[in-house]
Motif scaffolding. Structure first.
Motif, mmCIF file in Angstrom:
data_model
loop_
_atom_site.group_PDB
_atom_site.id
_atom_site.type_symbol
_atom_site.label_atom_id
_atom_site.label_comp_id
_atom_site.label_asym_id
_atom_site.label_seq_id
_atom_site.Cartn_x
_atom_site.Cartn_y
_atom_site.Cartn_z
ATOM 1 N N GLY A 53 38.594 31.767 48.270
ATOM 2 C CA GLY A 53 38.630 33.222 48.053
ATOM 3 C C GLY A 53 39.565 33.605 46.925
ATOM 4 O O GLY A 53 39.244 34.471 46.111
ATOM 5 N N GLY A 54 40.709 32.964 46.857
ATOM 6 C CA GLY A 54 41.652 33.241 45.774
ATOM 7 C C GLY A 54 41.090 32.858 44.422
ATOM 8 O O GLY A 54 41.262 33.577 43.435
ATOM 9 N N ALA A 55 40.389 31.738 44.368
ATOM 10 C CA ALA A 55 39.786 31.300 43.104
ATOM 11 C C ALA A 55 38.689 32.262 42.661
ATOM 12 O O ALA A 55 38.568 32.589 41.480
ATOM 13 N N VAL A 56 37.893 32.718 43.612
ATOM 14 C CA VAL A 56 36.808 33.654 43.280
ATOM 15 C C VAL A 56 37.385 34.978 42.812
ATOM 16 O O VAL A 56 36.910 35.560 41.835
ATOM 17 N N LEU A 57 38.404 35.469 43.502
ATOM 18 C CA LEU A 57 38.999 36.745 43.102
ATOM 19 C C LEU A 57 39.769 36.650 41.790
ATOM 20 O O LEU A 57 39.914 37.637 41.089
ATOM 21 N N ALA A 58 40.256 35.461 41.439
ATOM 22 C CA ALA A 58 40.982 35.295 40.190
ATOM 23 C C ALA A 58 40.054 35.396 38.977
ATOM 24 O O ALA A 58 40.478 35.793 37.898
ATOM 25 N N ASP A 59 38.795 35.048 39.150
ATOM 26 C CA ASP A 59 37.816 35.149 38.075
ATOM 27 C C ASP A 59 37.200 36.543 38.121
ATOM 28 O O ASP A 59 36.512 36.901 39.064
ATOM 29 N N THR A 60 37.447 37.340 37.086
ATOM 30 C CA THR A 60 37.031 38.744 37.111
ATOM 31 C C THR A 60 35.519 38.921 37.191
ATOM 32 O O THR A 60 35.046 39.949 37.647
ATOM 33 N N ARG A 61 34.758 37.905 36.768
ATOM 34 C CA ARG A 61 33.298 38.031 36.854
ATOM 35 C C ARG A 61 32.832 38.078 38.298
ATOM 36 O O ARG A 61 31.800 38.661 38.603
ATOM 37 N N TRP A 62 33.568 37.456 39.202
ATOM 38 C CA TRP A 62 33.148 37.357 40.592
ATOM 39 C C TRP A 62 33.872 38.328 41.510
ATOM 40 O O TRP A 62 33.546 38.422 42.698
ATOM 41 N N THR A 63 34.833 39.076 41.019
ATOM 42 C CA THR A 63 35.622 39.959 41.875
ATOM 43 C C THR A 63 34.750 40.992 42.572
ATOM 44 O O THR A 63 34.878 41.209 43.773
ATOM 45 N N GLY A 64 33.855 41.625 41.847
ATOM 46 C CA GLY A 64 32.976 42.635 42.443
ATOM 47 C C GLY A 64 32.103 42.054 43.541
ATOM 48 O O GLY A 64 31.947 42.651 44.611
#
Length: 53
Positions: free
Chosen positions: A12-23
């Motif tokens: 989850g932290g890795a996904v949220l760190a990448d702005t393309r996947w935050t939404g």
């Protein structure tokens, strides 16, 4: 069990760190929370009807 939680938090932290996947990540968490609230709420209503019925 703790390892599973740690892996999910790391992912989850890795996904949220990448702005393309935050939404996408925020939408997924919001949808999961709404579904869980709906399921738990409907079970509580059914259980309450059984007791009073």
């Amino acid at each position: 069990m703790a390892a599973v939680v740690a892996v999910h938090l790391g992912l989850g932290g890795a996904v949220l760190a990448d702005t393309r996947w935050t939404g996408w990540a925020v939408d997924f968490v919001f949808t999961a929370a709404v579904v869980k609230i709906g399921v738990v709420g409907s079970l509580a209503v059914r259980r309450g009807r059984r007791r009073t019925g």
